[in-house]
Design an enzyme around this catalytic site. Sequence first.
Site, PDB file in Angstrom:
ATOM      1  N   ARG A  33      38.410  54.527  38.140  1.00 42.25           N
ATOM      2  CA  ARG A  33      37.190  54.988  38.806  1.00 42.25           C
ATOM      3  C   ARG A  33      36.137  55.463  37.797  1.00 42.25           C
ATOM      4  NH1 ARG A  33      37.657  56.167  44.495  1.00 42.25           N
ATOM      5  NH2 ARG A  33      38.920  54.459  45.238  1.00 42.25           N
ATOM      6  N   ARG A  37      30.885  57.808  41.734  1.00 41.17           N
ATOM      7  CA  ARG A  37      29.943  58.843  42.161  1.00 41.17           C
ATOM      8  C   ARG A  37      29.678  59.971  41.173  1.00 41.17           C
ATOM      9  NH1 ARG A  37      32.817  59.558  47.749  1.00 41.17           N
ATOM     10  NH2 ARG A  37      34.423  59.209  46.203  1.00 41.17           N
ATOM     11  N   ARG A  46      23.344  54.027  44.716  1.00 46.62           N
ATOM     12  CA  ARG A  46      24.020  54.213  46.005  1.00 46.62           C
ATOM     13  C   ARG A  46      23.065  54.725  47.077  1.00 46.62           C
ATOM     14  NH1 ARG A  46      26.490  54.404  49.635  1.00 46.62           N
ATOM     15  NH2 ARG A  46      28.568  55.246  49.941  1.00 46.62           N
ATOM     16  N   ASP A  81      36.723  46.693  45.424  1.00 51.74           N
ATOM     17  CA  ASP A  81      37.630  47.638  46.072  1.00 51.74           C
ATOM     18  C   ASP A  81      38.903  46.924  46.491  1.00 51.74           C
ATOM     19  OD1 ASP A  81      37.478  50.621  47.193  1.00 51.74           O
ATOM     20  OD2 ASP A  81      38.686  49.398  48.548  1.00 51.74           O
ATOM     21  N   TYR A 158      47.074  50.920  54.509  1.00 47.94           N
ATOM     22  CA  TYR A 158      45.744  51.007  55.114  1.00 47.94           C
ATOM     23  C   TYR A 158      45.674  50.171  56.389  1.00 47.94           C
ATOM     24  CZ  TYR A 158      43.785  53.577  51.209  1.00 47.94           C
ATOM     25  OH  TYR A 158      43.514  54.563  50.291  1.00 47.94           O
TER      26      TYR A 158
HETATM   27  O1  CP3 Z   1      35.535  52.183  38.534  1.00 47.30           O
HETATM   28  C1  CP3 Z   1      36.512  51.659  39.129  1.00 47.30           C
HETATM   29  O2  CP3 Z   1      37.654  52.125  39.093  1.00 47.30           O
HETATM   30  C2  CP3 Z   1      36.304  50.328  39.810  1.00 47.30           C
HETATM   31  C3  CP3 Z   1      36.051  50.283  41.187  1.00 47.30           C
HETATM   32  C4  CP3 Z   1      37.095  50.678  42.236  1.00 47.30           C
HETATM   33  C5  CP3 Z   1      36.721  51.143  43.521  1.00 47.30           C
HETATM   34  N1  CP3 Z   1      37.851  51.254  44.259  1.00 47.30           N
HETATM   35  C6  CP3 Z   1      35.348  51.404  43.989  1.00 47.30           C
HETATM   36  C7  CP3 Z   1      35.163  52.444  45.025  1.00 47.30           C
HETATM   37  C8  CP3 Z   1      38.468  50.585  42.212  1.00 47.30           C
HETATM   38  C9  CP3 Z   1      39.417  50.169  41.073  1.00 47.30           C
HETATM   39  C10 CP3 Z   1      38.944  50.947  43.512  1.00 47.30           C
HETATM   40  C11 CP3 Z   1      40.359  50.918  43.910  1.00 47.30           C
HETATM   41  C12 CP3 Z   1      40.772  51.568  45.156  1.00 47.30           C
HETATM   42  N2  CP3 Z   1      40.100  51.628  46.348  1.00 47.30           N
HETATM   43  C13 CP3 Z   1      42.023  52.194  45.334  1.00 47.30           C
HETATM   44  C14 CP3 Z   1      43.114  52.271  44.300  1.00 47.30           C
HETATM   45  C15 CP3 Z   1      42.850  53.326  43.316  1.00 47.30           C
HETATM   46  C16 CP3 Z   1      43.109  54.720  43.843  1.00 47.30           C
HETATM   47  O3  CP3 Z   1      42.146  55.504  43.822  1.00 47.30           O
HETATM   48  O4  CP3 Z   1      44.244  54.988  44.219  1.00 47.30           O
HETATM   49  C17 CP3 Z   1      42.069  52.686  46.652  1.00 47.30           C
HETATM   50  C18 CP3 Z   1      43.215  53.450  47.290  1.00 47.30           C
HETATM   51  C19 CP3 Z   1      40.851  52.304  47.280  1.00 47.30           C
HETATM   52  C20 CP3 Z   1      40.465  52.534  48.692  1.00 47.30           C
HETATM   53  C21 CP3 Z   1      39.250  53.369  48.805  1.00 47.30           C
HETATM   54  N3  CP3 Z   1      37.992  52.957  48.449  1.00 47.30           N
HETATM   55  C22 CP3 Z   1      39.149  54.686  49.294  1.00 47.30           C
HETATM   56  C23 CP3 Z   1      40.324  55.518  49.796  1.00 47.30           C
HETATM   57  C24 CP3 Z   1      37.807  55.052  49.246  1.00 47.30           C
HETATM   58  C25 CP3 Z   1      37.175  56.311  49.760  1.00 47.30           C
HETATM   59  C26 CP3 Z   1      37.496  57.487  48.948  1.00 47.30           C
HETATM   60  C27 CP3 Z   1      36.436  57.703  47.932  1.00 47.30           C
HETATM   61  O5  CP3 Z   1      36.766  57.889  46.744  1.00 47.30           O
HETATM   62  O6  CP3 Z   1      35.264  57.731  48.351  1.00 47.30           O
HETATM   63  C28 CP3 Z   1      37.094  53.977  48.663  1.00 47.30           C
HETATM   64  C29 CP3 Z   1      35.641  53.922  48.358  1.00 47.30           C
HETATM   65  C30 CP3 Z   1      35.268  53.574  46.967  1.00 47.30           C
HETATM   66  N4  CP3 Z   1      35.742  52.493  46.267  1.00 47.30           N
HETATM   67  C31 CP3 Z   1      34.334  54.259  46.155  1.00 47.30           C
HETATM   68  C32 CP3 Z   1      34.255  53.547  44.943  1.00 47.30           C
HETATM   69  C33 CP3 Z   1      33.373  53.829  43.733  1.00 47.30           C
HETATM   70  C34 CP3 Z   1      33.501  55.477  46.584  1.00 47.30           C
HETATM   71  C35 CP3 Z   1      32.223  54.856  46.834  1.00 47.30           C
HETATM   72  C36 CP3 Z   1      31.048  55.481  47.359  1.00 47.30           C
HETATM   73  O7  CP3 Z   1      31.043  56.026  48.458  1.00 47.30           O
HETATM   74  O8  CP3 Z   1      30.044  55.306  46.666  1.00 47.30           O
END
Ligand code: CP3
Length: 348
Positions: A33, A37, A46, A81, A158
């Site tokens: 990540r 954000r 965003r 994602d 999920y």
């Molecule tokens: O920088 C990076 O790591 C690359 C991008 C990336 C995202 N998601 C973008 C994202 C990666 C590698 C992921 C993987 C991901 N997504 C996982 C596995 C990694 C982990 O954290 O365990 C999981 C479980 C998800 C599912 C997911 N996506 C959730 C549960 C959420 C909401 C929670 C949160 O952090 O907001 C997301 C949204 C998400 N995916 C965001 C980002 C940058 C937040 C985005 C936003 O609202 O701008």
Amino acid sequence: MRGQTSIQVTAISPFLAACRRERVERTPVWFMRQAGRYMPEYRALRERYSLLEMIRTPELAAQVTLMPRRLGVDALILFADILLPLVPLGLDVEFVPGRGPVLAHPIRSPQDVQRLRPVHLEEDLGFVLETVRLVRREVDGRLPLIGFAGAPFTLASYMIEGGSSRRYLRTKQFMYEYPQAWHTLMATLAQVTLEYLRAQVRAGAQAVQLFDSWVGALSPHDYRLYVLPYTRLIMEGLADLGVPRIHFSTGTAGMLPLIKQAGGDVISVDWRVDLDRAWAILGEDVAIQGNLDPAVLLAPRDIIAREVRRILRQAQGRPGYIFNLGHGVLPETDVNTVRWVVDLVHNE
Ligand code: CP3
């Protein structure tokens, strides 16, 4: 031609060298990540676009993938994602601010598994592959790009829960009550994930990470029975491509030998186990990534330095070590702290 390119990058990439357990001059570091954000430039973008709009527009997704370059990290991770493949499978995924992902029609019965639709990669997820190509064109030969996908258990959780969960009760109930449908679902997810990762590598990804974020909710016995064969199918199905495979999970300190059995050239470990202990369990024939608690980045700098140094000491300069967190960067993190940690790791 392809082979030549990857040799060239290896020669100058400490990250790829460490994945292959070669000796490196300084410890490579990147963060899960790392594009997100906590970065002001990400938040600014965003404000104009939703998460899915950003991911589905290759120019924007490439722009975000490249943002962490200014941190000095040794690898980039594709901005996408893990839940994207669920959309062509027939499940609507929405990201609701404050709630995370929400699926309108979760899987609740064996019939729901039968209804899953076939995925046509180029058509359905071509935007991800295009992002890979754009990023490669931009940074070729300088910074390696990591592709990724969700592992079958985490994706299934999920699909069944309908969103994030704390205890995975519906997932476990489904697994115990409908073992046949569970195995069909896992086999489908393994096949789609394997093809998706292979397509990312063909498009130019130089390493891949399989995220099994929530599999630590299972007992080792259930992991072996309900999950391991599918993760292994993916890892083995990638072997001929010759790119490093990173196996990520959390909460799995009690089943590291099984995680290793499932496969991967690099095992990512979290902070719930000491790095040197994880290494003793995993052995010297895999590389290791981790394992700072993301919450430590919210601490005063002397504490951060203490924890970073403690982990580096446990790594003991062994070949095959990549510094990372045990899970993703928290949105509350100060971007200057992250930059500072990169320098600290590089200069130790
Ligand atoms: O920088 C990076 O790591 C690359 C991008 C990336 C995202 N998601 C973008 C994202 C990666 C590698 C992921 C993987 C991901 N997504 C996982 C596995 C990694 C982990 O954290 O365990 C999981 C479980 C998800 C599912 C997911 N996506 C959730 C549960 C959420 C909401 C929670 C949160 O952090 O907001 C997301 C949204 C998400 N995916 C965001 C980002 C940058 C937040 C985005 C936003 O609202 O701008």
